[in-house]
Design a protein around this motif. Structure first.
Motif, short mmCIF file in Angstrom:
data_model
loop_
_atom_site.label_atom_id
_atom_site.label_comp_id
_atom_site.label_asym_id
_atom_site.label_seq_id
_atom_site.Cartn_x
_atom_site.Cartn_y
_atom_site.Cartn_z
N LYS A 60 0.84 -1.21 0.00
CA LYS A 60 0.00 0.00 0.00
C LYS A 60 0.87 1.25 0.00
N CYS A 61 1.93 1.26 0.80
CA CYS A 61 2.83 2.40 0.88
C CYS A 61 3.48 2.68 -0.48
N ASN A 63 2.17 2.00 -3.30
CA ASN A 63 1.10 2.07 -4.30
C ASN A 63 1.14 0.88 -5.26
N TRP A 64 1.52 -0.26 -4.73
CA TRP A 64 1.56 -1.52 -5.46
C TRP A 64 2.58 -1.52 -6.59
N HIS A 65 3.51 -0.57 -6.60
CA HIS A 65 4.57 -0.52 -7.62
C HIS A 65 5.73 -1.38 -7.13
#
Length: 93
Positions: A60-61, A63-65
């Motif tokens: 989540k931190c 942003n799923w990258h």
């Protein structure tokens, strides 16, 4: 990036490190590694549930990258699509 958000004590740092290693293994390794074996490296202080929660928090931190595309990743995915009879085209002379 995850560690830069807040102060992290030694115990939380260990959980973040172990969870990050597990994420990296899941993304980059062709072999499956059991989460229980990863948790066992925490000397009994880290549970499977802790790793799962931290994985989600890290994702989540970020942003799923988790896997930005690279030229090497492109080549590894592209070359298997080339028919064998075209291999002469790619030979260096």
């Amino acid at each position: 990036q995850y560690l830069s958000r807040d102060y992290v004590d030694e115990e939380l740092f260990q959980l973040v490190a172990i969870s990050s290693i597990y994420l990296a293994i899941k993304i980059n390794s062709p072999k499956k590694v059991a989460i229980l074996s990863i948790a066992s490296t925490g000397n009994g202080q880290i549970t499977v549930k802790d790793i799962e929660k931290m994985e989600l928090s890290i994702m989540k931190c970020l942003n799923w990258h988790l896997f930005p595309p690279t030229s090497v990743a492109f080549i590894e995915n592209f070359f298997p699509l080339i028919p064998n009879d075209c291999s002469d085209v790619f030979k260096l002379e």
